[in-house]
Design an enzyme around this catalytic site. Structure first.
Site, PDB file in Angstrom:
ATOM      1  N   GLY A 271       0.760  -1.324  -0.017  1.00 39.61           N
ATOM      2  CA  GLY A 271      -0.007  -0.085   0.039  1.00 39.61           C
ATOM      3  C   GLY A 271       0.733   1.282   0.133  1.00 39.61           C
ATOM      4  O   GLY A 271       1.932   1.403  -0.257  1.00 39.61           O
ATOM      5  N   CYS A 272       0.355   2.328   0.623  1.00 41.04           N
ATOM      6  CA  CYS A 272       0.752   3.595   0.244  1.00 41.04           C
ATOM      7  C   CYS A 272       2.070   3.828   1.163  1.00 41.04           C
ATOM      8  O   CYS A 272       2.985   4.651   0.566  1.00 41.04           O
ATOM      9  CB  CYS A 272      -0.356   4.728   0.798  1.00 41.04           C
ATOM     10  N   ASN A 273       2.280   3.021   2.041  1.00 38.70           N
ATOM     11  CA  ASN A 273       3.454   3.209   3.075  1.00 38.70           C
ATOM     12  C   ASN A 273       4.600   2.359   2.162  1.00 38.70           C
ATOM     13  O   ASN A 273       5.957   2.733   2.868  1.00 38.70           O
ATOM     14  CB  ASN A 273       3.416   2.715   4.517  1.00 38.70           C
TER      15      ASN A 273
ATOM     16  N   MET B 210       2.295   6.608   5.108  1.00 39.46           N
ATOM     17  CA  MET B 210       1.225   6.153   5.982  1.00 39.46           C
ATOM     18  C   MET B 210       0.410   5.203   4.958  1.00 39.46           C
ATOM     19  O   MET B 210       0.225   5.491   3.888  1.00 39.46           O
ATOM     20  CB  MET B 210       0.238   7.154   6.477  1.00 39.46           C
TER      21      MET B 210
END
Length: 359
Positions: free
Chosen positions: A142-144, A346
């Site tokens: 994901g975004c992290n 995050m």
């Protein structure tokens, strides 16, 4: 103050980004998708996003957009991802002053589709990289994930002084969209954009001071929030027969509430305070997320100017967002030797990742 040795640290030697040739304003997207629900329209128009690069299906004779099958979405993920990834790598190598044959390690990150072999193998073939190039694919974090992968790339670079490693984040978020008019899908559809970013990492032989205004990566830290493990998900939607994102409305507050603890963990043992940090490179997670992080860490709007600028111009680019912000900081010319910076991402887990850098 007790900082890690800058001379032995790996450094960000260059950066490059890429977005699709097609981009849309939020209002254009609402019209293209024939959205009339006032709640959904408000979501799009109050997102602090002006435009996003997206790869949408061609319009039919009546102007409507075809509904893409999961197979079509996966093909788009592969084809568009390879195109964007190659452009980002080419731009990064140009910024670094390196050639494709110089790359000895390639790490590719994506969360918008699944394919085997992964982007690392496809890019090596597509770009004619050395077939002995070591590689790693990070899928689904994901975004992290950009900072998770950067920690791995940094470790490889430190173990191989003088050799060039590349991190490439490839996110074709339009290959993970579901259009059904619900608020669940509309939150995702109002936020994410397509894009790729690449950064070159190298550790000089014999150490030595930083040169050329590039930052040394001194320390990484992670903080996972197990109680919010389901707050951000990309999983199978039986109703649509597709994978789809799920974003809990409480995400901004969960991330914000744990941001200070994550920063304390990063700075522990260094003697540094938040006030000692000169530059902040924060993931463009969304207006509420950025505002929550800013308030909880006591940052100014100026501190997150590149984060909000990337959000405005491209939307949330998932794992590569922070590299778009870093590129803007590098181009701005405001960094001075000795300045300190924090990189922050995050994402699902829920997770906060941080890195400490020094120019």
């Amino acid at each position: 103050m007790s900082l890690p040795d800058t001379g032995a640290a790996a450094r960000l030697a260059g950066v490059g980004t890429a977005v699709p040739d097609t981009s849309y304003s939020q209002r254009e997207l609402l019209d293209l998708l024939a959205v009339t629900d006032p709640r959904v329209r408000s979501l799009f128009l109050n997102s602090a996003i002006e435009r996003r690069g997206l790869t949408l299906p061609a319009a039919g004779p009546d102007g409507s957009r075809a509904v893409e099958s999961q197979g079509a979405l996966l093909r788009k993920h592969t084809e568009q991802g390879l195109l964007l990834g190659r452009r980002a790598v080419e731009n990064c190598l140009a910024d670094t002053g390196a050639r494709p044959s110089d790359v000895r390690y390639l790490c590719c990150v994506t969360s918008t589709g699944f394919l085997t072999p992964g982007f690392s193998a496809l890019l090596i073939k597509e770009m004619g990289l050395d077939v002995g190039c070591s590689r790693l694919d990070v899928v689904g974090m994901g975004c992290n994930a950009g900072l998770n992968a950067l920690a791995a790339v940094t470790g490889w670079a430190r173990a191989h002084p003088g050799e060039l490693a590349l991190l490439v984040c490839v996110e074709v978020c339009s290959a993970a969209y579901v259009f059904d008019g619900t608020m669940r899908s509309s939150v995702v559809n109002s936020l994410f954009g397509d894009g790729a970013a690449a950064v070159a990492v190298t550790a000089p032989r014999g150490g030595g001071p930083n040169a050329g205004g590039v930052p040394a990566l001194l320390k990484f830290s992670s903080r996972i929030i197990p109680d919010a493990v389901d707050a951000m998900r990309y999983d199978w939607d039986e109703g649509h027969g597709k994978f789809s994102f799920w974003l809990d409305p409480q995400i901004p507050y969960v991330v914000g509430a744990h941001a200070e603890g994550a920063l304390e963990r990063l700075l522990h043992g260094t003697g540094l305070l938040a006030s000692d940090i000169d530059h902040w490179v924060v993931h463009s997670g969304g207006k509420k997320v950025v505002d929550s992080v800013r308030v909880n860490l006591g940052l100014t709007r100026h501190d997150v100017r590149h984060t909000t600028g990337v959000l405005r111009d491209h939307g949330n680019l998932s794992s590569g967002s922070f590299l778009f912000s870093y590129q803007r900081l590098a181009a701005e010319g405001s960094v001075r030797p000795g300045d300190l910076g924090v990189l922050m991402t995050m994402g699902p887990g829920s997770t906060i990742e941080m890195a400490l850098a020094r120019w």
